[in-house]
Design an enzyme around this catalytic site. Structure first.
Site, PDB file in Angstrom:
ATOM      1  N   ARG A  88       5.785 -12.959   9.019  1.00 38.07           N
ATOM      2  CA  ARG A  88       4.325 -12.854   8.907  1.00 38.07           C
ATOM      3  C   ARG A  88       3.697 -13.159  10.247  1.00 38.07           C
ATOM      4  O   ARG A  88       4.249 -13.906  11.049  1.00 38.07           O
ATOM      5  CB  ARG A  88       3.778 -13.917   7.946  1.00 38.07           C
ATOM      6  CG  ARG A  88       4.208 -13.829   6.544  1.00 38.07           C
ATOM      7  CD  ARG A  88       3.638 -15.012   5.779  1.00 38.07           C
ATOM      8  NE  ARG A  88       2.270 -14.750   5.363  1.00 38.07           N
ATOM      9  CZ  ARG A  88       1.960 -14.057   4.272  1.00 38.07           C
ATOM     10  NH1 ARG A  88       2.902 -13.570   3.513  1.00 38.07           N
ATOM     11  NH2 ARG A  88       0.706 -13.862   3.941  1.00 38.07           N
ATOM     12  N   LYS A 110      -5.462 -14.813   1.861  1.00 41.08           N
ATOM     13  CA  LYS A 110      -6.648 -14.328   1.155  1.00 41.08           C
ATOM     14  C   LYS A 110      -7.308 -15.433   0.350  1.00 41.08           C
ATOM     15  O   LYS A 110      -8.520 -15.480   0.231  1.00 41.08           O
ATOM     16  CB  LYS A 110      -6.258 -13.163   0.233  1.00 41.08           C
ATOM     17  CG  LYS A 110      -6.205 -11.845   0.966  1.00 41.08           C
ATOM     18  CD  LYS A 110      -5.868 -10.712   0.028  1.00 41.08           C
ATOM     19  CE  LYS A 110      -4.396 -10.626  -0.206  1.00 41.08           C
ATOM     20  NZ  LYS A 110      -3.983  -9.464  -0.992  1.00 41.08           N
ATOM     21  N   GLU A 142      -2.337  -6.267  -2.714  1.00 42.00           N
ATOM     22  CA  GLU A 142      -2.907  -6.627  -4.007  1.00 42.00           C
ATOM     23  C   GLU A 142      -4.430  -6.637  -3.822  1.00 42.00           C
ATOM     24  O   GLU A 142      -4.930  -7.306  -2.913  1.00 42.00           O
ATOM     25  CB  GLU A 142      -2.418  -8.022  -4.431  1.00 42.00           C
ATOM     26  CG  GLU A 142      -2.927  -8.385  -5.804  1.00 42.00           C
ATOM     27  CD  GLU A 142      -2.516  -9.786  -6.249  1.00 42.00           C
ATOM     28  OE1 GLU A 142      -1.691 -10.424  -5.573  1.00 42.00           O
ATOM     29  OE2 GLU A 142      -3.052 -10.229  -7.274  1.00 42.00           O
TER      30      GLU A 142
HETATM   31  P1  ATP Z   1      -2.184 -13.374   1.319  1.00 40.10           P
HETATM   32  O1  ATP Z   1      -1.202 -14.505   1.440  1.00 40.10           O
HETATM   33  O2  ATP Z   1      -3.160 -13.302   2.408  1.00 40.10           O
HETATM   34  O3  ATP Z   1      -2.786 -13.243  -0.035  1.00 40.10           O
HETATM   35  P2  ATP Z   1      -0.370 -11.383   0.517  1.00 40.10           P
HETATM   36  O4  ATP Z   1       0.960 -11.177   1.161  1.00 40.10           O
HETATM   37  O5  ATP Z   1      -0.400 -11.994  -0.822  1.00 40.10           O
HETATM   38  O6  ATP Z   1      -1.285 -12.097   1.557  1.00 40.10           O
HETATM   39  P3  ATP Z   1      -0.735  -8.673  -0.178  1.00 40.10           P
HETATM   40  O7  ATP Z   1      -1.959  -7.980  -0.605  1.00 40.10           O
HETATM   41  O8  ATP Z   1       0.355  -8.865  -1.155  1.00 40.10           O
HETATM   42  O9  ATP Z   1      -1.182 -10.048   0.423  1.00 40.10           O
HETATM   43  O10 ATP Z   1      -0.170  -8.024   1.145  1.00 40.10           O
HETATM   44  C1  ATP Z   1       0.105  -6.670   1.335  1.00 40.10           C
HETATM   45  C2  ATP Z   1       1.147  -6.545   2.400  1.00 40.10           C
HETATM   46  O11 ATP Z   1       0.724  -7.163   3.606  1.00 40.10           O
HETATM   47  C3  ATP Z   1       2.422  -7.220   1.980  1.00 40.10           C
HETATM   48  O12 ATP Z   1       3.492  -6.343   2.205  1.00 40.10           O
HETATM   49  C4  ATP Z   1       2.509  -8.450   2.834  1.00 40.10           C
HETATM   50  O13 ATP Z   1       3.820  -8.769   3.121  1.00 40.10           O
HETATM   51  C5  ATP Z   1       1.717  -8.036   4.090  1.00 40.10           C
HETATM   52  N1  ATP Z   1       1.124  -9.201   4.747  1.00 40.10           N
HETATM   53  C6  ATP Z   1       0.264 -10.088   4.213  1.00 40.10           C
HETATM   54  N2  ATP Z   1      -0.021 -11.071   5.076  1.00 40.10           N
HETATM   55  C7  ATP Z   1       0.656 -10.785   6.222  1.00 40.10           C
HETATM   56  C8  ATP Z   1       0.791 -11.422   7.497  1.00 40.10           C
HETATM   57  N3  ATP Z   1       0.140 -12.548   7.785  1.00 40.10           N
HETATM   58  N4  ATP Z   1       1.587 -10.845   8.417  1.00 40.10           N
HETATM   59  C9  ATP Z   1       2.230  -9.699   8.145  1.00 40.10           C
HETATM   60  N5  ATP Z   1       2.162  -9.055   6.975  1.00 40.10           N
HETATM   61  C10 ATP Z   1       1.395  -9.587   6.010  1.00 40.10           C
HETATM   62 MG    MG Z   2       0.698 -11.034  -2.408  1.00 39.08          MG
END
Ligand code: ATP
Ligand code: MG
Length: 559
Positions: free
Chosen positions: A264, A274, A36
């Site tokens: 994760r 983020k 995102e």
């Molecule tokens: P955040 O919690 O940091 O906002 P998010 O999962 O909302 O992370 P996205 O932009 O939706 O952020 O993430 C893109 C991809 O990266 C998703 O498929 C998510 O599962 C993966 N991802 C995000 N954080 C991690 C992590 N700590 N370890 C492994 N994969 C991750």
């Molecule tokens: Mg997300």
């Protein structure tokens, strides 16, 4: 691209192979990385990128980049640009397959209409709070909304009017019609469309209704022909809804995306959310998203981490089904190993102490040869003259017996140069040591008669006349954790006040003079450093990547 050895054995790859054995996905494997665009990518995303692109590569398949941009108020083109830069820098390519969920807004709208026509979605007038209240709990079933049994015609009319902008934000939503008593909360008539009169960074003001993530995400995957939707564990309980959606919209079970969840990445001393990273930036606790203390990919890059070291780290941590906490020392160990092999060695003095070699001619200058790297060879010239600087901590006036560096009357070898002996200590009025007067054994350099003479210590130095001044930034962890590596809930309270130390009068040997940002070095005996983008032709700025000592590798050997 380096061979990824952990892909071959991880459980996601096993699932892919099992699918193919069962005759599914015969057209090839297709994954995606779906960020995102509401912030910069961090080390956790690197894990997901390495996994998704790695799986595609390993299976001779494809991996798309797709921006999940369904949340217009939080998204920005700045993030879209940085995300692309970071993925490329990590060494992966989506070729020409960069998409946006917003590319599919028309199609998604049509799918929603299709659900309404099938009696599988309805417009609800309950407020957000009421919807929450009606949803029930894990132990109690939910209650059906009084609007749940609207006719297909009424729903179609209301949904069209939602789209036309007749209603205000939050006045109505579109919900899937599934089962308010389902033990899975996501199945209790999940909201799939909401009203938001907000400008979107790509579709502008065309839409005032936006699909919810749970609706847009699985359908975007299906539209793109993704075979394996690899995502993190928190989406496990959303999977039945995704399957329900795809099933009811007629996507074939043998070709539609299969979701597989993995754990994760969590790192000690580090936040990987983020939202929290944005808070650090917005409240000014760091200098920006690419502050070298940040666990963002841009921060790690600026800090001097290499793409190879991040890929290696993602390989080493592997992919598992259970959440765990990885020691940040492991990440540091990966970059240390890379730089140990690849960074050139130079001499730099962080806290200079002047040394005058009294038996060395005043106008003489000679060029000594130093080796750049024990693994890759190469040499450079190092100027030597009568006045040099050594590290303050390499001299001690009242030295203990085991101190093998310089002390009054003692001898030490200058790396790549002579053995010197400390003859006199000069102090200022406060009693601080400000200069040492030494004599050199002028036959002790390489090729000289006493070149092989052994003394206990060897120290680094720079020649005063030719040394280049530099600013050196030393970093410590941004956040301090308890002894188990956990952060408190209020992570701002855990900020380490000493996470940045700036040394503005360091001196480095002149071979670095014309180098620019991104060039790595090992400062002999001190650590690994990289030239920071703040460097100008007039001023060198270095970041310390990591120190030399590898506690992680040591622990691993012991264990
Ligand atoms: P955040 O919690 O940091 O906002 P998010 O999962 O909302 O992370 P996205 O932009 O939706 O952020 O993430 C893109 C991809 O990266 C998703 O498929 C998510 O599962 C993966 N991802 C995000 N954080 C991690 C992590 N700590 N370890 C492994 N994969 C991750
Ligand atoms: Mg997300």
């Amino acid at each position: 691209m380096a061979e990824n050895t952990t892909i071959a054995t991880n459980f996601v790859q096993n699932a892919i192979e099992e699918d193919q054995k069962n005759g599914k996905y015969t057209e090839g494997i297709h994954t995606r990385f779906p960020p995102e665009p509401n912030g910069y990518l961090h080390i956790g995303h690197a894990k997901s990128i390495c996994l998704n692109f790695g799986l595609a590569e390993y299976n001779h398949g494809l991996c798309n980049l797709r921006f999940d941009d369904t949340n217009p108020t939080k998204e920005d083109t700045e993030y879209v640009d940085s995300i692309q830069e970071d993925i490329r820098w990590l060494g992966f390519s989506w070729q020409n397959r960069m998409y946006y969920a917003s590319d599919y807004f028309d199609k998604l709208y049509d799918y929603a209409v299709e659900l309404i026509k099938k009696g599988l979605a309805y417009v609800d007038d309950l407020t957000a709070d009421q919807i929450k209240e009606y949803r029930g709990t894990l132990t109690e079933p939910g209650k059906e909304s009084p609007y749940r049994n609207r006719s297909v015609e009424e729903n179609l009319d209301l949904f069209a009017r939602m789209k036309a902008g007749e209603f205000g934000d939050g006045e109505k939503v579109l919900r899937a019609k599934i089962d308010m008593a389902s033990p899975n909360m996501v199945m209790r008539d999940t909201v799939i469309y909401r009203i938001a009169h907000a400008h979107h960074h790509r579709t502008g003001d065309k839409w005032c209704i936006y699909p919810m993530y749970d609706f847009a995400h699985p359908l975007s995957d299906a539209i793109e022909g993704i075979t394996h939707s690899v995502c993190t564990l928190e989406f496990e309980e959303h999977r039945p809804f995704y399957d329900w959606l795809l099933e009811n919209l007629g996507f074939d079970v043998n070709t539609r995306p299969r979701q597989i969840e993995f754990a994760r990445l969590n790192l000690t001393n580090t936040v990987t959310s983020k939202r929290k990273l944005r808070q650090l930036v917005e409240e000014g606790h760091v200098r920006g998203w690419d502050d070298p203390r940040m666990p963002t990919i841009s921060g790690l890059r600026r800090r001097g981490f290499t793409p190879a070291s991040l890929r290696k780290f993602c390989e080493e941590i592997g992919v598992a089904k259970g959440n765990s906490l990885v020691d940040v020392a492991m990440l540091e160990s990966c970059v240390r190993a890379d730089l140990n092999e690849n960074a050139d060695r130079i001499m730099a003095v962080l806290r200079p102490l002047k040394v005058v070699i009294t038996n060395y001619p005043e106008d003489k200058e000679e060029w000594l040869l130093g080796d750049n790297n024990p693994m890759h060879g190469g040499h450079r010239f190092i100027p030597f003259s009568r006045e040099i600087y050594i590290e303050q901590e390499d001299f001690m006036e009242d030295a203990p017996k085991k101190f093998f560096r310089l002390k009054p009357g003692g001898e030490v070898r200058l790396k790549h140069a002579y053995i010197i002996k400390c003859e006199e200590v000069i102090k200022d009025e406060q009693g601080n040591v400000v200069e040492l007067r030494c004599t050199a054994d002028l036959d002790s350099k390489t090729g000289g008669a006493t070149a092989g003479r052994k003394v206990k210590g060897t120290i680094h130095w720079v020649a005063a006349k030719t040394a280049v001044p530099a600013e050196v930034r030393l970093y410590d962890y941004l956040l301090e954790t308890d002894e188990n590596g956990n952060l408190p809930e209020d992570f701002i309270g855990a900020l380490n006040k000493n996470s940045l130390e700036i040394i503005d009068n360091a001196l480095v040997e002149p071979s670095v003079k014309l180098q620019a940002a991104g060039k790595h070095y090992q400062f002999l005996r001190t650590g690994y450093f990289v030239i920071d983008p703040d460097t100008t032709p007039d001023k060198l700025v270095f970041n310390r990547v990591v120190g030399l000592k590898d506690t992680w590798a040591k622990e691993k050997k012991k264990g």
